[in-house]
Design an enzyme around this catalytic site. Sequence first.
Site, PDB file in Angstrom:
ATOM      1  N   LYS A 194      -9.865   2.194  -2.103  1.00  0.00           N
ATOM      2  CA  LYS A 194      -9.954   1.847  -0.696  1.00  0.00           C
ATOM      3  C   LYS A 194     -11.287   2.353  -0.167  1.00  0.00           C
ATOM      4  O   LYS A 194     -11.656   3.516  -0.377  1.00  0.00           O
ATOM      5  CB  LYS A 194      -8.792   2.475   0.086  1.00  0.00           C
ATOM      6  CG  LYS A 194      -8.683   1.980   1.521  1.00  0.00           C
ATOM      7  CD  LYS A 194      -7.399   2.496   2.184  1.00  0.00           C
ATOM      8  CE  LYS A 194      -7.228   1.918   3.584  1.00  0.00           C
ATOM      9  NZ  LYS A 194      -5.966   2.352   4.217  1.00  0.00           N
ATOM     10  N   GLU A 231       0.833  -1.205   0.000  1.00  0.00           N
ATOM     11  CA  GLU A 231       0.000   0.000   0.000  1.00  0.00           C
ATOM     12  C   GLU A 231       0.863   1.249   0.000  1.00  0.00           C
ATOM     13  O   GLU A 231       1.901   1.312   0.666  1.00  0.00           O
ATOM     14  CB  GLU A 231      -0.920  -0.014   1.231  1.00  0.00           C
ATOM     15  CG  GLU A 231      -1.833   1.205   1.299  1.00  0.00           C
ATOM     16  CD  GLU A 231      -2.586   1.324   2.621  1.00  0.00           C
ATOM     17  OE1 GLU A 231      -3.637   1.985   2.637  1.00  0.00           O
ATOM     18  OE2 GLU A 231      -2.120   0.762   3.629  1.00  0.00           O
ATOM     19  N   CYS A 283      -5.402  -2.741   2.906  1.00  0.00           N
ATOM     20  CA  CYS A 283      -5.067  -2.557   4.325  1.00  0.00           C
ATOM     21  C   CYS A 283      -6.294  -2.619   5.235  1.00  0.00           C
ATOM     22  O   CYS A 283      -6.801  -3.694   5.540  1.00  0.00           O
ATOM     23  CB  CYS A 283      -4.308  -1.244   4.493  1.00  0.00           C
ATOM     24  SG  CYS A 283      -3.434  -1.098   6.080  1.00  0.00           S
TER      25      CYS A 283
END
Length: 512
Positions: free
Chosen positions: A344, A268, A378
């Site tokens: 995300k 990331e 993440c």
Amino acid sequence: MTKLDLTKFEKKMIIRNTRHTDIDHIIALQEVCFPGMDPWKREHLESHLEIFPEGQFVAEYDGEIIGSCSSLIINFDEYDDRHSWDDVTDKGYITNHNPEGYNLYGIEVMVHPDYRRMKIGHRLYEERKELVRALNLKSIIIGGRIPNYHKYANEMSPREYVNEVSLHKIYDPVLSFQLLNGFTLMRINPNYLPDDVQSNKYATLMEWNNVDYRPMSKRFYKTSYPVRICVVQYLMRQINSFDEFAHQVEYFTDVASDAGSDFAVFPEIFTTQLMSFLDERSPSLAVRKLTEYTEEYIELFTDLAVRYNINIIGGSHFVKEDDDEIYNIAYLFRRDGTIEKQYKLHITPNERKWWGISRGDEVKVFDTDCGKIAIQICYDIEFPELARIATDKGAKIIFTPFCTEDRQGYLRVRYCAQARAVENQIYTVISGTVGNLPQTENMDIQYAQSGIFAPSDFEFARDGVVGETNPNIEMVLIGDVDLEILRRQRQDGTVRQLKDRRHDIYSIKYKK
């Protein structure tokens, strides 16, 4: 002579694929067609359209839904001879649909009673046959009801009844119809549909063979389906130009390609390494400067994926889009040169506070030459609903690029990735950054131990860990995952989390 307007006499008959707007009509239709039997739930039909939309059809007459049918693809030889409807449909959700299968399995056909004898059922079956020919499948298999059997149950066995219908001595609205449409009897299954009182729970297993089927050399029962993954644990260190960044990335891509990897996975926001030469102390301004490198980043990874013949999960990168908002986006660079992206969805307090990052709003699953995959960046892996949605969309591997600054944050990502692998019977992959960028505000320290995780069962790696890196050292991890083992374990594993879900008491509803 006055010309007759023929349009006022026209009534249009259409056989087409089912749409989401048809769902309420189909549920109402089933209640009319099969009184006393449990009708479809909305989530069943939504699942059909999500998983195999090509196999769902409706008959529309003058704007009204008067018939429908549902189906999925399976390898019939993998199912027990005495399977039930629940077994072969995953309790109506068809999450066991296998695009690589050989047989179309029909799980429902219905026609409104007011429109029977208009060959609606025949038209729906013909649409199924055309689909089978188009997909080059071996056959159509159905578990057919015998709804008139209850009238004769005291006089004859199911086998005797079926024989009498086959000889046209008894009429059965379902079995007689199927015989006329070219289906042949394979066997009779007891306890097929528990709520089918008219058939005394029996069903005739029948098959229509596709005479145009062409055996393909690439299609066979696999003993294994290995996918090799190279996970890059990337060291964040001071650099002086984009070219330095590109050299480091190419080095790791070369390593992954030399090992015969199908995927190379980067962490990331590892492109924040570029901030080390941007000479901007304010995090919010630095991140906007970083977005100016988006096109160079995309061009670099597209070129590497094609030149090194490898699919690349390009970590993630901050991107400024037309709405002037900045998003954390992970890109999939396929080795054929095509590109996909996953936003995300859950933004950490840190990302909001320092960089003003906006959130995406779609769970995507991507087709690759190694099956369907998903990317969850993440923090997203810490929300179990997302992995379940991706799994139901067909994902077999979830890649999680991550960036954490301490061991606690890293363990949240790791433990959740391992939990997602067990819960969904999938593989998960985490790739993180290590090292430090002392001169870059909010990116000063990193902690990671990257890994590849599997479900926990006999055929998988011990402890559910395919492989892991050493903590806080720049290195790569190369490991193989086997999608064929995954498929078999979903069907016959010690535990079967996907098949054993209690759809009757809970569900996850994806609103997109």
